[in-house]
Design a protein around this motif. Structure first.
Motif, short mmCIF file in Angstrom:
data_model
loop_
_atom_site.label_atom_id
_atom_site.label_comp_id
_atom_site.label_asym_id
_atom_site.label_seq_id
_atom_site.Cartn_x
_atom_site.Cartn_y
_atom_site.Cartn_z
N ASN A 100 0.88 -1.18 0.24
CA ASN A 100 -0.09 0.05 0.07
C ASN A 100 0.91 1.31 0.06
OD1 ASN A 100 -2.76 0.48 -0.26
ND2 ASN A 100 -2.78 1.46 2.01
N ASP A 101 2.20 1.05 0.01
CA ASP A 101 2.93 1.97 -0.16
C ASP A 101 2.82 3.01 -1.47
OD1 ASP A 101 4.14 1.68 2.34
OD2 ASP A 101 6.09 1.18 1.50
N TRP A 102 3.11 4.14 -1.43
CA TRP A 102 2.86 5.22 -2.71
C TRP A 102 4.24 5.20 -3.44
CZ3 TRP A 102 -1.55 6.70 -4.02
CH2 TRP A 102 -2.60 6.98 -3.27
N VAL A 103 4.16 5.07 -4.45
CA VAL A 103 5.35 4.98 -5.80
C VAL A 103 5.06 6.25 -6.40
CG1 VAL A 103 6.35 4.06 -7.39
CG2 VAL A 103 5.64 2.77 -5.42
N LEU A 104 6.01 7.22 -6.63
CA LEU A 104 6.05 8.59 -7.55
C LEU A 104 6.85 7.86 -8.64
CD1 LEU A 104 5.67 9.59 -4.25
CD2 LEU A 104 5.55 11.72 -5.73
N VAL A 105 6.32 8.12 -9.74
CA VAL A 105 7.17 7.85 -10.89
C VAL A 105 7.37 9.03 -11.80
CG1 VAL A 105 7.31 6.57 -13.27
CG2 VAL A 105 6.04 5.66 -11.33
N HIS A 106 8.62 9.44 -11.94
CA HIS A 106 8.85 10.60 -12.36
C HIS A 106 10.15 10.63 -13.43
CE1 HIS A 106 9.44 15.12 -12.71
NE2 HIS A 106 10.67 14.90 -12.63
N ASP A 107 9.64 11.21 -14.53
CA ASP A 107 10.80 11.00 -15.72
C ASP A 107 12.00 11.83 -15.52
OD1 ASP A 107 8.19 12.02 -18.23
OD2 ASP A 107 8.96 10.04 -17.62
N ALA A 108 12.99 11.07 -15.71
CA ALA A 108 14.40 11.63 -15.52
C ALA A 108 14.46 12.80 -16.44
CB ALA A 108 15.53 10.63 -16.10
N TRP A 175 -6.13 17.87 -20.63
CA TRP A 175 -5.09 18.29 -19.74
C TRP A 175 -3.61 17.75 -20.43
CZ3 TRP A 175 -4.69 20.57 -14.36
CH2 TRP A 175 -6.28 20.86 -14.09
N HIS A 176 -2.46 18.30 -20.23
CA HIS A 176 -1.41 17.80 -20.26
C HIS A 176 -0.84 16.87 -19.30
CE1 HIS A 176 -0.26 20.27 -23.75
NE2 HIS A 176 -0.71 21.22 -23.28
N ALA A 177 -0.73 15.58 -19.29
CA ALA A 177 -0.25 14.63 -18.23
C ALA A 177 1.17 14.79 -18.14
CB ALA A 177 -0.42 13.17 -18.35
N LEU A 178 1.58 15.46 -16.67
CA LEU A 178 3.16 15.48 -16.40
C LEU A 178 3.59 14.30 -15.34
CD1 LEU A 178 2.99 19.25 -15.52
CD2 LEU A 178 3.22 18.22 -17.65
N THR A 179 4.77 14.44 -15.00
CA THR A 179 4.94 13.68 -13.88
C THR A 179 5.54 14.54 -12.61
OG1 THR A 179 7.30 13.30 -14.55
CG2 THR A 179 5.80 11.85 -15.48
N PRO A 180 5.78 13.84 -11.47
CA PRO A 180 5.22 12.40 -11.12
C PRO A 180 3.82 12.07 -11.24
CG PRO A 180 6.57 13.71 -9.57
CD PRO A 180 6.09 14.62 -10.50
N GLN A 181 3.81 10.64 -11.35
CA GLN A 181 2.53 10.09 -11.32
C GLN A 181 2.44 9.25 -9.92
OE1 GLN A 181 0.98 8.68 -14.99
NE2 GLN A 181 1.67 10.46 -16.05
N MET A 182 1.68 9.04 -9.20
CA MET A 182 1.74 8.83 -7.84
C MET A 182 0.60 7.71 -7.87
SD MET A 182 1.94 10.40 -4.23
CE MET A 182 0.10 10.29 -3.61
N PHE A 183 1.00 6.44 -7.50
CA PHE A 183 -0.08 5.15 -7.32
C PHE A 183 0.56 4.34 -6.39
CE2 PHE A 183 -2.88 6.74 -10.31
CZ PHE A 183 -2.10 7.18 -11.46
N ARG A 184 -0.25 3.52 -5.84
CA ARG A 184 -0.10 2.48 -4.58
C ARG A 184 0.96 1.39 -5.51
NH1 ARG A 184 -2.08 4.26 0.51
NH2 ARG A 184 -3.82 5.37 0.05
N LEU A 185 2.01 0.87 -4.94
CA LEU A 185 2.86 -0.04 -5.18
C LEU A 185 2.00 -1.26 -5.82
CD1 LEU A 185 5.86 -1.19 -5.79
CD2 LEU A 185 5.74 -1.98 -3.39
#
Ligand SMILES: Nc1ccn([C@@H]2O[C@H](COP(=O)(O)OP(=O)(O)OP(=O)(O)O)[C@@H](O)[C@H]2O)c(=O)n1
Ligand SMILES: C[C@](O)(CO)[C@H](O)COP(=O)(O)O
Length: 247
Positions: A100-108, A175-185
């Protein structure tokens, strides 16, 4: 119970080749103000609430070891597409993170992200059952082009035979989707595995979650959180970094 409070982790897809940049080096290692793009990005993600960072790098990456990192981070080998790299990153997190931890995926490739926007995403969605992403509303009139079949057009004013025809797309609610995108692991891992098991791909994490029937939340960020993609983006990113540092 404190051990039930979800932690926050970050995954940074950095295994691309930057083909649209047209440079011999992968774009994530090109300098902005003398510092590699990926290093800027990792410095933006170096927030107290983020417990750990996984960076997905190409198998032949010879630049990763040259970076000066703001903290110890894990690195894993990425995959053919961005979504494969992200899944590899998620699997690297499994042993030390909770489902249930959050993961933020962010483009380098997004070095100009504002730490305040990352904090806003984490805070506003902390208790949300699904998660979401930073995004900005579309501000331009949007056109869709489609190639005409080579046949006479119904009206002479619609251009020559075979040229593209444009139509205006309603920009309301775009909308323009950016990052981070944050979802449960666990939810994100299952969503991406489902897509890939169908021999399909997605261009962002939200799309995988949508396919599972989830409805990610858009959190308004800033338009200067650009993805460095084309050569002209390098000067713009340097300008944004300079503006942010002095603002
Ligand atoms: N197989 C891949 C492809 C992309 N990425 C990462 O995903 C982010 C966004 O992708 P994009 O901007 O498309 O980067 P590239 O794929 O490198 O660019 P291009 O499409 O121009 O080759 C980048 O940080 C890139 O390094 C990744 O980790 N693994
Ligand atoms: C994840 C992303 O940055 C959201 O806009 C975008 O989908 C990445 O696309 P790319 O083709 O991998 O650059």
């Amino acid at each position: 119970m404190s051990n039930n409070i979800p932690h926050y982790w970050a995954i940074v897809p950095a295994a691309g080749q930057g083909s649209r940049m047209g440079h011999t080096r992968p774009k994530q290692y090109l300098p902005l103000h003398g510092k590699p793009i990926l290093q800027h990005t990792l410095e933006r993600l170096n927030l107290p609430r983020i417990k750990g960072i996984v960076v997905c790098i190409a198998a032949n990456d010879s630049d990763w070891q040259t970076l000066t990192l703001p903290r110890t981070v894990m690195s894993v080998v990425g995959g053919v597409e961005r979504c494969h790299s992200v899944l590899n990153g998620l699997q690297a997190l499994q042993p030390q993170a909770q489902p249930n931890d959050w993961v933020l995926v962010h483009d380098a490739a997004r070095p100009c992200v504002r730490p305040a926007d990352i904090d806003k995403l984490m805070t506003q969605l902390a208790d949300h059952p699904v998660g979401g992403l930073l995004a900005v509303p579309v501000r331009d009139t949007m056109k869709r082009v489609s190639a005409l079949p080579p046949q006479p057009l119904p009206h002479p004013f619609w251009g020559e035979r075979g040229v593209e025809v444009i139509e205006t797309v309603n920009r309301e609610n775009l909308w323009h989707a950016l990052t981070p995108q944050m979802f449960r692991l666990e939810a994100l891992t299952l969503a991406l595995q489902h897509v890939l098991n169908q021999q399909e791909t997605v261009t962002d994490e939200a799309q995988a979650m949508e396919r599972q029937g989830y409805r990610p939340v858009l959190i308004e960020g800033h338009a200067d959180n650009i993805k460095v993609t084309l050569p002209q983006d390098l000067n713009l990113a340097e300008l944004y970094l300079q503006q942010q540092d002095f603002s």
